[in-house]
Scaffold this motif. Structure first.
Motif: not given
Length: 147
Positions: A84-85, A87-88, A92, A111, A115
């Motif tokens: 996961l970044s 931002e993600e 989330a 999430l 994706r």
């Protein structure tokens, strides 16, 4: 074709494949004197195409699915195992299911579906609004068996 038309096996195979692939546009040769397709050949060709074309389409569809399924599984696995970044994670934990700024299982599942392209934000927001309406009415309490 081999018996009634006197074709060799290669010509008969060519007819069989081309008749199915072109939807029956390849027909046995007509009678040179009358210009009419012999009745036996016409009936055979009609029934052959009537049953053969759908079976060929079904077989090609199954074959295509087998080829594509492996690719889809690899793409899903790549999306799930990709880290996961930041931002993600922030997206989330703040704007999906939970409201406490923590990443819960439900947030993570939504999430991952996003994706993979299986769930859009609009669809998720719509489902979330529908659930909130049901939750306000305590609909889920009426539909759950207490036993």
């Amino acid at each position: 074709g081999i018996l009634s038309q006197g074709w060799d096996p290669i010509t008969a195979t060519h007819f069989a494949v081309s008749a199915l692939a072109t939807g029956g546009l390849t027909a046995p040769p007509v009678d040179p004197q009358t210009g009419i397709l012999p009745a036996g050949a016409a009936l055979f060709c009609g029934f052959y195409c009537l049953f053969g074309i759908p079976l060929m389409a079904l077989t090609l569809g199954i074959f295509a699915r087998v080829l594509v399924e492996g690719y889809i599984v690899e793409e899903e696995l790549a999306a799930i195992t990709r880290p996961l970044s930041r931002e993600e994670f922030l997206f989330a934990s703040k704007s999906l299911c939970s409201t406490d700024n923590a990443l819960h299982l439900s947030d993570y599942i939504v999430l991952q579906l996003m994706r993979q392209g299986k769930l859009s934000l609009e669809s998720f927001e719509f489902m979330k609004r529908r659930y909130q309406i049901l939750d306000q009415r305590r609909f889920w309490l009426k539909s759950v068996d207490p036993d």
